[in-house]
Structures are given as C-alpha cells and as structure tokens.
Design an enzyme around this catalytic site. Structure first.
Site, mmCIF file in Angstrom:
data_model
loop_
_atom_site.group_PDB
_atom_site.id
_atom_site.type_symbol
_atom_site.label_atom_id
_atom_site.label_comp_id
_atom_site.label_asym_id
_atom_site.label_seq_id
_atom_site.Cartn_x
_atom_site.Cartn_y
_atom_site.Cartn_z
ATOM 1 N N THR A 129 14.076 -46.233 -102.641
ATOM 2 C CA THR A 129 12.688 -45.949 -103.038
ATOM 3 C C THR A 129 11.743 -46.302 -101.902
ATOM 4 O O THR A 129 12.001 -47.206 -101.134
ATOM 5 C CB THR A 129 12.296 -46.779 -104.287
ATOM 6 N N ASN B 175 22.158 -45.671 -107.973
ATOM 7 C CA ASN B 175 21.257 -46.738 -107.558
ATOM 8 C C ASN B 175 21.606 -47.352 -106.209
ATOM 9 O O ASN B 175 20.762 -48.005 -105.593
ATOM 10 C CB ASN B 175 21.182 -47.816 -108.643
ATOM 11 N N GLU C 46 20.498 -43.724 -115.802
ATOM 12 C CA GLU C 46 21.323 -43.472 -114.623
ATOM 13 C C GLU C 46 22.818 -43.579 -114.958
ATOM 14 O O GLU C 46 23.299 -44.659 -115.298
ATOM 15 C CB GLU C 46 21.012 -44.470 -113.505
ATOM 16 N N THR D 162 11.272 -45.342 -113.554
ATOM 17 C CA THR D 162 9.906 -45.395 -114.054
ATOM 18 C C THR D 162 9.793 -44.506 -115.272
ATOM 19 O O THR D 162 10.294 -43.401 -115.266
ATOM 20 C CB THR D 162 8.946 -44.895 -112.968
#
Lengths: 219, 219
Positions: free
Chosen positions: B219, B214, B92, B8
C-alpha cells in the site's frame, strides 16, 4: 524444545544450585516478562504453556550472597530469553524473527498493547513475509490497539531505517527498509514520543507454511 | 463495494425516503451492531472504515407512522446485514463464510469476547480452511478470550453436528462435522450454559491466498 504442531510450549530449566524453592521461583518469575511472556507466533494461547525450573542442589553451595544471587538471576533471564527467541524462530512456517519495540508510550500498558497488536496483526505479519515496509499497516495496528497515539508525533524505523516521522511517510527510505527486511532478523521500532514507557515483543512472519502446517494438521 | 486489497471498507446506503437526518442516523446506528460491527476477516481494523446512509427525500412521503418507521428500520438492518455478509465472503483469500455463535454466556461482553476470539484465531481459521473440526482450537480460543467458561458444561456444534458436550469430545461425530465444513458456509455454535447472553460474529477462513494477497500487495 518445541513442537509447533502441538501449539504447546513446555519449557524446562535445570540447575545444580542449592537454592530455596521460594527464591528459585522468584528468579524464574522475574525472568518471564521479558522472555516467555514477550513472544507471540499467532496470538493464540495454548492451554498447556508451561515453564518449570528445577534445582537439584547437587552443587552443595552455601546460600548465595546478594552478588551471587544477582548473577544467578541474570543467568536465568539470559537462558529464558534465548529459549523464548528460539520458540519464535521455530514458529509454524516462520522465515523471519522480528523484534517489535515500542517506546515513548504514556504507560507500560500502552506500550505493551501497541507492541502486541503490531506483533499479532495478520496484515503486518504477511507484510513481513513479503519484505514490504508497510508503514500504514504497522501504524494501523498501533492506532487500533487502544494505546494513546498521536500520528503527527511518532517516529518509526524498520530494520534500523527511519520510514516515518512527524506524521510524514519517508518514501525515499522505503527501498532501503525493504532490503533490510530480507534478513532473517530485523527490528520494528516505534517511538510514540508521548512518555517514557516501553515494551518489546518478539514475533515472526505469517507465511504460506503457517497456513499449510495448521490447515493440514489435526489435533 | 469493497476492495479487500485496500483493507478498507466504505459502505453506502441510499434511499429516496423523506426522513429527518437524526432519525435516519438512528436507523443506521441500530443496524450496525449485528451487521458491519459483527464481522471480521483478520481482526485488523482499517483506519478508513466508513458506513454512510443518505436519504434524498425524492419519494416526498409524509412523515412515517410508527409502523412505517419499523418497516424502514428493518429494511436498513436487512441491507446492512447482507452487505456485511458479502464483505466477509469477499475477504482476502476467503473460501468459506463461517458464523460463530456463542450463547449461554454470563454477559453480553463475555459472549462477544468469546465469539470474536474464535472468529479471529489464526489457528481456528486455518482449521476452517483445512475442513478440520478442531474442537481443541475453538475451545482454546473461547477459554483464552477472557470470557468466563466452564469446560465441563459447554456444548459445541460445528456445521450443526454436536462435537463436544459436558467436557467430552464426541470423537464419533468428527467425521460428519468435517464433511459439513466442506460447504461454503457453516456455523460454529458454542453454548456455554452459564447464562442468557449471546453474540454472533461472521468470519472467514485463513487460506494460502490470504498470505499471497497481503504479502505481495504494497500500500
């Protein structure tokens, strides 16, 4: 059948049927949308992707009846789908085969857009690798695909487990969905509940080995 | 400024200038195409991407003259570009910042399509990670982007080294290009030699850590 290092797909189908070239081409063409053209490993299109079908005529059959032609077409479809499936399973570093099914879309184009975007999203594919039922990433991909989506209508299943419905994340289902993702094969099913169109794209996860194979290898 | 784990981007710019809201919005809007909207880490769009500019008016300046307004606009552009650059560098697992510059395209849309496709290609990004001057992957991405490309006209530079021209791979230059790719920052420049339009997208490489971060993070 495929050398993922070459990032190149060469598919050959052979039959001893006696069949006119134009009709044979039609059989293959109608088999493509749901087989070779419905798979992705990384969204990168090879410059050499090729599928060829050859008929020797050695069977010396008379011209197919309509029923025989349908059986033949079905066989071409089945073989194409099986080969396409093996292509994805054999993708660089793939540990999982995931069927991304979008239905209830307003149009066929919308269904395909959403399914492809989910199937190609690096964030979704790393979540597959991590067995993480990451609803947010899947819906992010669908939402940013350009397809018309209403977040409070859609229903999402991962590995057959309903994980989101009517704009709500079903937190209590995530543990079971995560367990299903440990299998070598599972489905992500998204019902947009807006129409009647659907699309399915086969994909795989994005693993350390994808990076290793493609970072170490020079073409 | 950014937590890549959240996937984000929340950007805030602040000034003590006294400036009308509509004019301030225009300053920010004109800074976006070449800054926040010209970057990519993985092609996945966050649902929360936001850039906000706020002016307190504490400076109590009189209304800007045209020249002062131009200086202010330039400052907003510079700061936006610098923040956008840091966003990619902070992507990332990113180990390299790569500027993908396409010029000589027939249209602005074509230039952007080709630049974005190169910048988002997992095969190109793993080659960046592996310091592999993989001309074939870069041209594959440009060619499959939908942009009009003529393979025997284009010229390609990696890290300032010409590696392809007039449909020929300059094999003798690849060693030097590979050395340039070991730097933390380099450019990929593609001149399509078909028109006057250009586009630049900032991207990063695709590393083991992208997968680790990831795949492990929920999340």
């Amino acid at each position: 059948m495929i050398s993922p290092k070459m990032a190149t797909m060469l598919g050959y189908l052979m039959t001893d049927a006696s069949i006119a070239p134009a009709r044979l081409r039609r059989s293959l063409k109608s088999a493509l949308p749901n087989s070779f053209n419905a798979i992705t490993v990384d969204g990168d299109m090879s410059t050499n992707d090729t599928v060829i079908i050859m008929a020797s005529g050695a069977a010396q059959n008379r011209a197919f009846s309509a029923r025989e032609q349908a059986i033949f077409d079905h066989a071409v479809e089945e073989i194409s789908a099986a080969l396409a499936r093996e292509l994805v399973r054999d993708g660089e570093g793939a540990t999982k085969l995931v069927s991304v099914e979008v239905r209830g879309a307003r149009s066929a184009a919308d269904a395909e857009r959403a399914a492809r975007k989910i199937a190609n999203s690096p964030l979704v594919k790393t979540a597959f690798f991590g067995c993480d039922p990451n609803v947010g990433r899947i819906l992010m991909a669908a939402g940013s695909s350009g397809a018309y989506v209403e977040s409070d209508r859609l229903v999402l299943w991962i590995g057959g487990v309903k994980v989101a419905a009517n704009g709500r994340l079903l937190v209590e289902a995530l543990g079971e969905a995560g367990t299903k993702m440990r299998q070598r094969e599972f489905a992500v099913q998204l019902d947009l509940r807006l129409g009647k169109s659907s699309a399915t794209i086969l994909t795989c996860d994005l693993s350390y080995d994808y990076v290793r194979i493609n970072a170490e290898y020079t073409t």
